[in-house]
Design an enzyme around this catalytic site. Structure first.
Site, PDB file in Angstrom:
ATOM      1  CG  ASP A   1     -12.135   0.876   3.478  1.00 31.53           C
ATOM      2  OD1 ASP A   1     -11.889  -0.253   3.038  1.00 31.53           O
ATOM      3  OD2 ASP A   1     -13.178   1.503   3.235  1.00 31.53           O
TER       4      ASP A   1
ATOM      5  CG  ASP B   1      -3.853  -0.369  -3.177  1.00 31.47           C
ATOM      6  OD1 ASP B   1      -4.047   0.353  -4.163  1.00 31.47           O
ATOM      7  OD2 ASP B   1      -3.951   0.020  -2.027  1.00 31.47           O
TER       8      ASP B   1
ATOM      9  CG  ASP C   1      -2.125   0.828   1.112  1.00 31.64           C
ATOM     10  OD1 ASP C   1      -2.497   1.163  -0.025  1.00 31.64           O
ATOM     11  OD2 ASP C   1      -2.711   1.187   2.148  1.00 31.64           O
TER      12      ASP C   1
HETATM   13  C1  BGC Z   1      -6.636  -4.502   5.574  1.00 35.98           C
HETATM   14  C2  BGC Z   1      -6.522  -5.966   5.862  1.00 35.98           C
HETATM   15  C3  BGC Z   1      -7.898  -6.585   5.899  1.00 35.98           C
HETATM   16  C4  BGC Z   1      -8.642  -6.265   4.627  1.00 35.98           C
HETATM   17  C5  BGC Z   1     -10.047  -6.782   4.620  1.00 35.98           C
HETATM   18  C6  BGC Z   1      -7.411  -4.283   4.335  1.00 35.98           C
HETATM   19  O1  BGC Z   1      -7.594  -2.929   4.150  1.00 35.98           O
HETATM   20  O2  BGC Z   1      -5.367  -3.936   5.483  1.00 35.98           O
HETATM   21  O3  BGC Z   1      -5.893  -6.155   7.089  1.00 35.98           O
HETATM   22  O4  BGC Z   1      -7.790  -7.963   6.074  1.00 35.98           O
HETATM   23  O5  BGC Z   1      -8.678  -4.876   4.410  1.00 35.98           O
HETATM   24  O6  BGC Z   1     -10.860  -6.131   5.537  1.00 35.98           O
END
Ligand code: BGC
Length: 632
Positions: free
Chosen positions: A569, A351, A302
């Site tokens: 998120d 991403d 990310d």
């Molecule tokens: C998070 C993960 C999570 C996923 C699903 C992502 O944004 O970083 O840790 O498992 O979303 O909720």
């Protein structure tokens, strides 16, 4: 999650002028027609040897009333072209281009002209350009017989083969569900053709099929379902009843750190725990179980945001750790024979590659790029996972609000294609591509099209769309699929759309097309996407979209729920300015009182009181259910 049109700003800068495809009307209705697919026609090739150009014309897909054409235009002259104009004539007046890509298509009568886009103007000796299109046909669909580039005939006589219809291969043992056509406002729905009767020998369990979602039942993650059910019981009433229904839907399992695979603090169920639960679900199902895993632990993860940074970094040997402590254990678990009858779909690194297309000005993305960490990590994952025959790999293509501008689209196709081509099995190491996990766009915008003119300007030039080529995800995915096929991928590739948050129902949903002649008023009143800006990715008051569905349209393997509804998120806690135990921290896009990083004129729209990314966020879940479309 991550998930942005991180590139919104750049997209704006590069795409403020009208350009590109002149003929895009009717894309939606083509899709609708496409859902009536009765047979795939094998490519037919008409090759013209020439000293200036060689053209190969093929029809990878044909359905009643419509078809997709691919054209490979090769420069066989001794000097490079700096621009090109392809001309040809359709033999039948019923053949009319409705949509094109990798070229500007215009048609006058039966005569078609295709000129280069900026990005494929230069074609070296022996190089190719690969324009493609969707078009209508009726009666017969013969191939054009002669082509010219820049006025020079591409020589050679043309054969004019008749395409051989290949009947659809039904998956034995399952009853294909006919997809009813979605009526486009103002058109009369076409009747659904009869459902083909499956014949032949049943596919042995564990065989690699074309579409793992077809004829399968999606894995219910018991831990997520439990959170949903608990929230529903606590809530009670009408909303509680609606919330409870959400738990019956399949969601993906995110392997978002090494501990999610092998176990550790805060991990309720390891990878093998989920696979065992899937076997349990298979024992009471007449259909095979498909479980979808998200592979999500690249170093410098990310890279253009903070909310989901993760545990590994390039600087600290992250790529080697990713390979040996993350991918290897996943592969050795998945390859155990007891799991061989499960269909295991993987969503590979949302991403990541899209950030290398648009965000190299961010130092961490530049590092992920120059070190090769993203490309090599994904290649390593594909090599290990493709070797397991009951695994199906899907690569992230972000969403149209990020990569839809023509300045991003083809560069993304090139980077992603080249990454995959660098694996041992090349283009065959993937089964398809997925969009709408790294941010999201509605599958359809039902009340307008991108190139519809309002007050003398196309819809896509409105402030909300910033000249993006795409306002809906179905058209974007269809064009992406065609671009990948043009880049050498087999036509068996299928697309997935993550519909877990792209529904946009609720009281603000428009019920029809606006009558305003002011473009921005028209768009704002007609669009179902209720965000302030398409770049807003963090904890939006969105709505759950279409339920997971196999084979929803030609070229699509499924609509799936990858982001589990109700999971955050990113944290809205501004004080969390350094990575916590999960590598997560505050990102300004999750500040409910802030403005967007990509468009300072608009609020982030993020909901308040949000926990870390991936953690249960009950108030958001309630809003997603209230705004669900279709409703629960
Ligand atoms: C998070 C993960 C999570 C996923 C699903 C992502 O944004 O970083 O840790 O498992 O979303 O909720």
């Amino acid at each position: 999650m991550h998930h942005i049109s991180r590139d919104t700003l750049r997209g704006v800068l590069l795409t403020r002028r009208p350009r590109g495809l002149l003929l895009r009307v009717g894309a939606l209705s083509l899709l609708v027609l496409g859902s009536l697919l009765i047979g795939i026609f094998q490519p037919l090739a008409v090759t013209h040897a020439a000293s200036y150009c060689q053209v190969t014309y093929s029809v990878p897909n044909q359905w009643p009333g419509g078809f997709t054409g691919n054209i490979v235009v090769q420069n066989t002259s001794s000097s490079a072209w700096t621009s090109w104009k392809l001309t040809f004539s359709f033999p039948s007046s019923s053949q009319v281009v409705s949509q094109g890509w990798n070229g500007n298509f215009t048609q006058s009568g039966q005569n078609v002209t295709v000129t280069n886009m900026d990005y494929n103007a230069n074609v070296a000796t022996n190089g190719t350009a690969n324009p493609g299109f969707n078009a209508s046909w009726s009666g017969s669909n013969p191939a054009p017989t002669s082509f010219a580039v820049n006025g020079n005939p591409c020589n050679g006589s043309s054969s004019n083969p008749t395409p051989t219809p290949v009947p659809p291969t039904p998956t034995p043992g399952t009853t294909p569900t006919p997809v009813p056509p979605t009526p486009t406002p103002g058109t009369t729905p076409t009747p659904v053709p009869p459902t083909p009767t499956p014949t032949g020998t049943p596919t042995p369990p564990g065989t690699h099929v074309d579409n793992p979602y077809a004829g399968a039942k999606g894995y219910i993650n018991p831990d997520w379902a439990n959170e949903v059910t608990t929230a529903a019981n606590t809530k009670g009433g009408t909303l509680g009843t609606q919330m409870a229904k959400v738990a019956n839907n399949s969601t993906a399992v995110w392997l978002d750190r090494i501990a999610a695979v092998t176990g550790g603090t805060g991990v309720t169920r390891t990878l093998s725990g989920h696979l065992d639960a899937a076997l349990q679900q298979a024992s009471t199902s007449s259909q095979p179980i498909v479980i979808t895993l998200v592979i999500y632990d690249l170093p410098d993860r990310d890279c253009a945001a903070y909310a989901s940074n993760g545990e590994l970094s390039v600087a600290n040997n992250g790529l080697a750790i990713y390979e040996s402590q993350y991918i290897d254990p996943i592969a050795s678990t998945l390859s155990q024979s007891k799991y061989s009858n499960l269909r295991i779909a993987t969503v590979i690194e949302p991403d990541s590659l899209p950030n290398l297309v648009t965000n190299l000005s961010v130092p961490k993305c530049a590092e992920a790029n120059s070190s090769g960490a993203y490309v090599k990590g994904i290649q390593y994952a594909l090599n290990k996972l493709h070797a397991i025959s009951n695994v199906y790999n899907y690569i992230d293509i972000a969403h149209s609000g990020w990569l839809g501008w023509s300045s991003n689209f083809q560069p993304a196709v090139d980077l992603i294609s080249n990454t995959i081509k660098g694996t041992t099995a090349g283009v065959n190491s993937v089964d398809g591509f997925i969009s709408d996990t790294a941010n999201y766009t509605p599958t359809h915008e039902p009340y307008m099209t991108a190139n519809q003119q309002v007050g003398g300007n196309p819809v896509r030039s409105a402030s909300f769309y910033q000249w993006n080529q795409y306002i809906d995800e179905a058209t974007y995915d269809t064009d992406m699929r065609n671009a990948f096929i043009a880049a050498g991928f087999p036509s068996s590739i299928g697309m997935l759309i993550d519909t877990s948050r792209n529904g946009w129902g609720g009281s603000s949903r428009p019920s029809g097309t606006s009558s305003s002649t002011d473009l921005n008023t028209f768009v704002n009143a007609s669009k179902i996407d209720q965000r302030y800006d398409r770049g807003n990715w963090c904890n939006q008051p969105a709505g759950i979209g279409t339920r997971p569905t196999a084979s929803p349209a030609p070229g699509f393997d499924a609509y799936v729920w990858i982001k589990p509804p109700g999971e955050s998120d990113g944290t809205s806690d501004k004080t969390q300015t350094s990575p916590d135990g999960e590598g997560k921290q505050f990102d300004a896009m999750c500040d409910p009182n802030g403005t967007s990083r990509y468009n300072s004129a608009v609020p982030t729209g993020a909901l308040p009181n949000a926990p870390d990314a991936g953690h249960w966020f009950e108030s958001e879940f309630e809003i997603l259910v209230q705004n669900a479309y279709p409703t629960f």
